[in-house]
Design an enzyme around this catalytic site. Sequence first.
Site, PDB file in Angstrom:
ATOM      1  N   GLY A 106       0.774  -1.224   0.000  1.00 35.33           N
ATOM      2  CA  GLY A 106       0.000   0.000   0.000  1.00 35.33           C
ATOM      3  C   GLY A 106       0.807   1.277   0.000  1.00 35.33           C
ATOM      4  N   ASN A 130       1.533   3.138  -2.569  1.00 37.24           N
ATOM      5  CA  ASN A 130       0.828   4.116  -3.405  1.00 37.24           C
ATOM      6  C   ASN A 130      -0.410   4.644  -2.691  1.00 37.24           C
ATOM      7  OD1 ASN A 130       2.090   4.678  -6.024  1.00 37.24           O
ATOM      8  ND2 ASN A 130       1.974   2.472  -6.325  1.00 37.24           N
ATOM      9  N   LEU A 181      -3.288  -6.387  -8.093  1.00 38.93           N
ATOM     10  CA  LEU A 181      -2.922  -7.493  -8.973  1.00 38.93           C
ATOM     11  C   LEU A 181      -4.125  -8.307  -9.446  1.00 38.93           C
ATOM     12  CD1 LEU A 181       0.317  -8.760  -7.169  1.00 38.93           C
ATOM     13  CD2 LEU A 181       0.067  -7.033  -8.974  1.00 38.93           C
ATOM     14  N   ILE A 202      -9.372  -6.645 -13.403  1.00 40.43           N
ATOM     15  CA  ILE A 202     -10.666  -6.015 -13.136  1.00 40.43           C
ATOM     16  C   ILE A 202     -11.734  -6.612 -14.045  1.00 40.43           C
ATOM     17  CG2 ILE A 202     -11.921  -3.832 -13.023  1.00 40.43           C
ATOM     18  CD1 ILE A 202      -9.652  -4.202 -10.958  1.00 40.43           C
ATOM     19  N   ASN A 246      -5.170   3.301 -13.230  1.00 41.59           N
ATOM     20  CA  ASN A 246      -4.159   2.341 -12.784  1.00 41.59           C
ATOM     21  C   ASN A 246      -2.779   2.977 -12.877  1.00 41.59           C
ATOM     22  OD1 ASN A 246      -3.097  -0.340 -12.112  1.00 41.59           O
ATOM     23  ND2 ASN A 246      -2.339  -0.358 -14.216  1.00 41.59           N
ATOM     24  N   HIS A 274       1.030   1.937 -13.575  1.00 45.46           N
ATOM     25  CA  HIS A 274       1.845   0.839 -14.106  1.00 45.46           C
ATOM     26  C   HIS A 274       3.316   1.234 -14.008  1.00 45.46           C
ATOM     27  CE1 HIS A 274       2.866  -2.692 -16.438  1.00 45.46           C
ATOM     28  NE2 HIS A 274       3.664  -1.945 -17.155  1.00 45.46           N
ATOM     29  N   ASP A 283      -3.551  -2.883 -19.701  1.00 44.82           N
ATOM     30  CA  ASP A 283      -2.673  -1.706 -19.864  1.00 44.82           C
ATOM     31  C   ASP A 283      -2.897  -1.012 -21.205  1.00 44.82           C
ATOM     32  OD1 ASP A 283      -1.528  -2.345 -17.379  1.00 44.82           O
ATOM     33  OD2 ASP A 283      -0.009  -3.609 -18.306  1.00 44.82           O
TER      34      ASP A 283
END
Length: 208
Positions: A12, A14, A91, A94, A108, A110, A151
């Site tokens: 966590g 971020n 991870l 979705i 997101n 990346h 992505d």
Amino acid sequence: MLRLAVMVSGGGTNLQAILDAIDSGKITNAKVVKVISNSKKAYALERAAKAGIPAICITRADHPEKEDFNQTLLRELQESGADLVVLAGCLVVIPQCVVDAYPNRIINIHPALIPSFCGTGYYGLGVHEAVLARGVKVTGATVHFVDGGTDTGPIILQKAVEVHQGDTPKELQLRVMQEAEWVILPKAIDLIANGKVSVEDGHVNIAE
């Protein structure tokens, strides 16, 4: 006030960057209303508890049926009242039902410069291992909207990070987090919260 649901699978960091940015005023007009993890061991859940933020763990083990997992996740997001879903080291793939429910409202982070080192199989430390194996001199991070691909959604922000000779994957991972991820993810949230981000023909426009 933009209501954020943050999804995270691990430590966590971020999430903490987001919370710190809200506290310092780098993110305005936004608050975290829910933290969701797919791992009961995720330290992110403790970060949420310390910040007084409601948190829940939704695991595949508890919901072995794929559709049950998907619908449980969607229900938790909807019940949170979130306006924006933030994947901050998440991870979990979705589900399409969630993507459909939140068009251009899922972002997101990346750990590479998309379209390099992204897509199926590129996540976590493996991204940095691939970067070093290829011998590139510059890597970085990307914040993008989430669509039905991996992505492939519209890019919001990117920041480059230098690769140093002799880097280990963990050293590079930490530098990318410190110099890029913890910078551009809060910035993207602030831009969205203040109505400065729009999507047109698959491209992001940022108002001055």
